[in-house]
Design an enzyme around this catalytic site. Sequence first.
Site, mmCIF file in Angstrom:
data_model
loop_
_atom_site.group_PDB
_atom_site.id
_atom_site.type_symbol
_atom_site.label_atom_id
_atom_site.label_comp_id
_atom_site.label_asym_id
_atom_site.label_seq_id
_atom_site.Cartn_x
_atom_site.Cartn_y
_atom_site.Cartn_z
ATOM 1 N N ARG A 23 0.967 -1.239 0.066
ATOM 2 C CA ARG A 23 0.025 -0.063 0.502
ATOM 3 C C ARG A 23 1.037 1.150 -0.120
ATOM 4 O O ARG A 23 0.420 2.288 -0.698
ATOM 5 C CB ARG A 23 -0.861 -0.020 1.420
ATOM 6 C CG ARG A 23 -2.316 -1.379 0.972
ATOM 7 C CD ARG A 23 -2.709 -1.374 1.858
ATOM 8 N NE ARG A 23 -2.924 -0.197 2.504
ATOM 9 C CZ ARG A 23 -3.234 0.580 4.087
ATOM 10 N NH1 ARG A 23 -3.583 -0.554 4.914
ATOM 11 N NH2 ARG A 23 -3.814 1.652 4.103
ATOM 12 N N GLN B 200 -8.185 11.260 7.908
ATOM 13 C CA GLN B 200 -8.148 9.839 9.016
ATOM 14 C C GLN B 200 -6.843 8.955 7.608
ATOM 15 O O GLN B 200 -6.116 8.096 8.235
ATOM 16 C CB GLN B 200 -9.490 9.029 9.086
ATOM 17 C CG GLN B 200 -10.204 9.586 9.966
ATOM 18 C CD GLN B 200 -12.242 8.915 9.725
ATOM 19 O OE1 GLN B 200 -11.609 7.755 10.110
ATOM 20 N NE2 GLN B 200 -12.624 9.651 9.215
ATOM 21 N N HIS C 12 -4.846 8.636 12.139
ATOM 22 C CA HIS C 12 -4.639 7.214 11.857
ATOM 23 C C HIS C 12 -2.536 7.604 11.477
ATOM 24 O O HIS C 12 -2.561 6.208 10.882
ATOM 25 C CB HIS C 12 -5.257 7.242 11.094
ATOM 26 C CG HIS C 12 -6.755 6.985 11.779
ATOM 27 N ND1 HIS C 12 -7.928 6.861 10.984
ATOM 28 C CD2 HIS C 12 -7.126 7.130 13.164
ATOM 29 C CE1 HIS C 12 -8.665 6.374 11.655
ATOM 30 N NE2 HIS C 12 -8.176 6.609 12.878
ATOM 31 N N SER D 32 -16.831 6.489 6.184
ATOM 32 C CA SER D 32 -17.865 5.949 6.485
ATOM 33 C C SER D 32 -18.751 6.712 7.564
ATOM 34 O O SER D 32 -19.643 6.443 8.159
ATOM 35 C CB SER D 32 -17.561 4.696 6.651
ATOM 36 O OG SER D 32 -16.942 4.141 7.348
ATOM 37 N N GLN E 59 -22.687 8.365 -1.356
ATOM 38 C CA GLN E 59 -23.000 6.789 -0.169
ATOM 39 C C GLN E 59 -23.862 7.625 0.932
ATOM 40 O O GLN E 59 -22.962 8.295 0.881
ATOM 41 C CB GLN E 59 -22.537 5.541 0.189
ATOM 42 C CG GLN E 59 -21.814 5.091 -0.897
ATOM 43 C CD GLN E 59 -22.638 4.780 -2.033
ATOM 44 O OE1 GLN E 59 -24.403 3.976 -2.209
ATOM 45 N NE2 GLN E 59 -22.165 4.609 -3.278
HETATM 46 C C1 BJW Z 1 -15.856 8.745 -1.228
HETATM 47 C C2 BJW Z 1 -15.528 8.598 -2.866
HETATM 48 C C3 BJW Z 1 -15.520 9.623 -3.105
HETATM 49 C C4 BJW Z 1 -15.400 6.445 -2.227
HETATM 50 N N1 BJW Z 1 -15.573 10.973 -3.472
HETATM 51 N N2 BJW Z 1 -16.154 10.138 -0.640
HETATM 52 C C5 BJW Z 1 -16.853 3.715 19.722
HETATM 53 C C6 BJW Z 1 -18.012 3.113 19.682
HETATM 54 C C7 BJW Z 1 -17.620 1.666 19.117
HETATM 55 C C8 BJW Z 1 -16.164 1.156 18.725
HETATM 56 C C9 BJW Z 1 -15.131 2.509 19.294
HETATM 57 C C10 BJW Z 1 -15.902 3.027 19.826
HETATM 58 N N3 BJW Z 1 -15.228 3.542 20.237
HETATM 59 C C11 BJW Z 1 -13.663 2.978 19.713
HETATM 60 C C12 BJW Z 1 -13.597 2.070 19.039
HETATM 61 C C13 BJW Z 1 -12.918 0.723 18.939
HETATM 62 C C14 BJW Z 1 -12.467 1.273 17.095
HETATM 63 C C15 BJW Z 1 -13.511 1.612 16.294
HETATM 64 O O1 BJW Z 1 -14.572 2.732 16.081
HETATM 65 N N4 BJW Z 1 -14.006 0.272 16.248
HETATM 66 C C16 BJW Z 1 -15.581 0.441 15.290
HETATM 67 C C17 BJW Z 1 -15.592 -0.251 13.521
HETATM 68 C C18 BJW Z 1 -16.625 0.313 15.846
HETATM 69 N N5 BJW Z 1 -11.960 2.500 17.483
HETATM 70 C C19 BJW Z 1 -10.021 2.579 17.989
HETATM 71 O O2 BJW Z 1 -9.909 1.136 17.985
HETATM 72 C C20 BJW Z 1 -9.750 3.489 18.010
HETATM 73 N N6 BJW Z 1 -8.606 3.444 19.121
HETATM 74 C C21 BJW Z 1 -9.637 3.628 19.783
HETATM 75 O O3 BJW Z 1 -9.981 4.071 20.092
HETATM 76 O O4 BJW Z 1 -8.181 3.837 21.275
HETATM 77 C C22 BJW Z 1 -9.176 3.660 22.342
HETATM 78 C C23 BJW Z 1 -9.999 3.054 22.474
HETATM 79 C C24 BJW Z 1 -8.835 0.961 21.541
HETATM 80 C C25 BJW Z 1 -10.099 0.098 22.558
HETATM 81 C C26 BJW Z 1 -11.868 0.024 23.078
HETATM 82 C C27 BJW Z 1 -12.046 1.067 23.556
HETATM 83 C C28 BJW Z 1 -11.440 2.763 23.007
HETATM 84 C C29 BJW Z 1 -8.318 3.540 16.469
HETATM 85 C C30 BJW Z 1 -8.697 3.470 15.170
HETATM 86 C C31 BJW Z 1 -7.519 2.930 14.154
HETATM 87 C C32 BJW Z 1 -8.519 3.153 12.742
HETATM 88 N N7 BJW Z 1 -7.334 2.600 12.113
HETATM 89 C C33 BJW Z 1 -7.378 2.377 11.032
HETATM 90 C C34 BJW Z 1 -5.965 1.975 9.787
HETATM 91 C C35 BJW Z 1 -5.486 2.381 9.396
HETATM 92 C C36 BJW Z 1 -4.132 1.773 8.936
HETATM 93 C C37 BJW Z 1 -4.138 1.912 7.399
HETATM 94 O O5 BJW Z 1 -4.432 2.611 6.660
HETATM 95 O O6 BJW Z 1 -3.944 0.166 7.132
HETATM 96 O O7 BJW Z 1 -7.905 3.648 10.508
HETATM 97 S S1 BJW Z 1 -9.035 1.450 10.554
HETATM 98 C C38 BJW Z 1 -9.647 2.049 8.844
HETATM 99 O O8 BJW Z 1 -10.908 2.987 8.969
HETATM 100 C C39 BJW Z 1 -8.458 3.147 8.591
HETATM 101 C C40 BJW Z 1 -9.134 4.904 8.131
HETATM 102 O O9 BJW Z 1 -8.718 5.328 8.648
HETATM 103 C C41 BJW Z 1 -10.113 3.986 9.063
HETATM 104 C C42 BJW Z 1 -11.780 4.780 8.756
HETATM 105 O O10 BJW Z 1 -12.151 4.586 7.301
HETATM 106 P P1 BJW Z 1 -12.437 5.868 6.334
HETATM 107 O O11 BJW Z 1 -11.132 6.720 6.209
HETATM 108 O O12 BJW Z 1 -14.142 5.829 6.893
HETATM 109 O O13 BJW Z 1 -13.174 4.572 4.988
HETATM 110 P P2 BJW Z 1 -13.597 4.053 4.867
HETATM 111 O O14 BJW Z 1 -13.390 2.643 3.244
HETATM 112 O O15 BJW Z 1 -14.870 3.060 5.705
HETATM 113 O O16 BJW Z 1 -15.350 4.693 4.023
HETATM 114 C C43 BJW Z 1 -14.610 5.611 2.503
HETATM 115 C C44 BJW Z 1 -15.839 6.072 1.951
HETATM 116 O O17 BJW Z 1 -15.678 6.545 1.073
HETATM 117 C C45 BJW Z 1 -17.175 6.038 1.979
HETATM 118 O O18 BJW Z 1 -18.250 6.491 2.152
HETATM 119 C C46 BJW Z 1 -17.732 5.855 0.439
HETATM 120 O O19 BJW Z 1 -18.683 5.543 0.007
HETATM 121 C C47 BJW Z 1 -16.792 7.218 0.223
HETATM 122 N N8 BJW Z 1 -16.420 7.354 -1.156
HETATM 123 N N9 BJW Z 1 -15.380 7.208 -2.947
HETATM 124 C C48 BJW Z 1 -16.355 10.915 -1.487
HETATM 125 N N10 BJW Z 1 -14.884 9.602 -4.486
#
Ligand code: BJW
Length: 255
Positions: free
Chosen positions: A73, A108, A126, A196, A222
Amino acid sequence: MGEHDRIRRVAERLRSAKCVAVMTGAGVSAESRIPTFRDAMTGLWASFDPQKLATPEAFDADPETVSRWYDFRREKCLEAIPNPGHEAITTMQQRLASQGGQLHVLTQNVDGLHQRAGSTGVVELHGSIMRWRCTKTGARITDLPIPLPTYPMPSASGGLLRPDVVWFGETLPEDALQAAFDAARSCDLFFSVGTSSMVYPAAGFAHLASKHGAMLVEVNPQRTELSMFADVVLTGPSGQVLPEVVRAAFGHTSE
Ligand code: BJW
């Protein structure tokens, strides 16, 4: 209200805003041909689940596979070029600065494309896929060859080099979190672009901004978890929608 009127409404607020925050996710880089996080598993990686690979447990269990995935990546991110969505955010930042305001880019994404499009002070919630970090000392290193000579890559102090990104279950960098809290609490306009809105704490900043009185604007082709809370939803790819917002607000798309 049609899309044109929604864009005009956002443009009016943008023109008079003193402080703007833009939270971006993987969608903003989709038009630079970087697959979104949840669509990232193509080709060789099609059988893997990104939600399982982006964890400390996955790296502990199989550092070779996880290192290879991130190195693959990293190369794709370096090959990519910023698109009109990144450029529009930079233009907005420059326009606001020229009239005494400010625009905070909170991302992010780990791809570095906002910086390459000329945005300044980008808050990387991130981390960055361009950096690696020693598992023993925490020392960071940026200038490693592509591809890495070996997987996993040993560090000079006898540990391993892991990507300097934030995995599920890990805490976000304190300074980035603080900057995002401050921006969300003080902005008059908050854009949520190409995310998302499923991953916390990043997804929470839009709600915080809204609670503090900001107009909340979502840009996404979306509907998402955030859509029902947004004051304005602009439906479409950010590489088209954001330049339209800039044109409507300032009359052109680049400085
Ligand atoms: C377009 C388009 C175009 C398409 N134009 N748009 C509260 C509730 C429940 C769970 C939790 C909570 N608080 C914390 C948690 C746990 C967890 C979490 O959130 N889990 C969820 C799955 C529920 N969070 C964590 O663990 C975080 N840490 C934390 O909170 O620490 C304290 C803690 C620890 C343990 C327990 C509780 C608290 C850390 C989160 C780290 C996320 N890391 C990643 C990986 C980074 C490295 C890598 O890239 O490999 O970050 S995961 C991944 O998701 C990445 C992204 O930055 C992140 C967000 O994704 P994003 O950017 O939204 O992408 P997509 O693919 O989901 O969406 C793309 C969007 O684009 C879509 O909507 C399309 O429609 C759109 N799109 N084309 C505009 N042309």
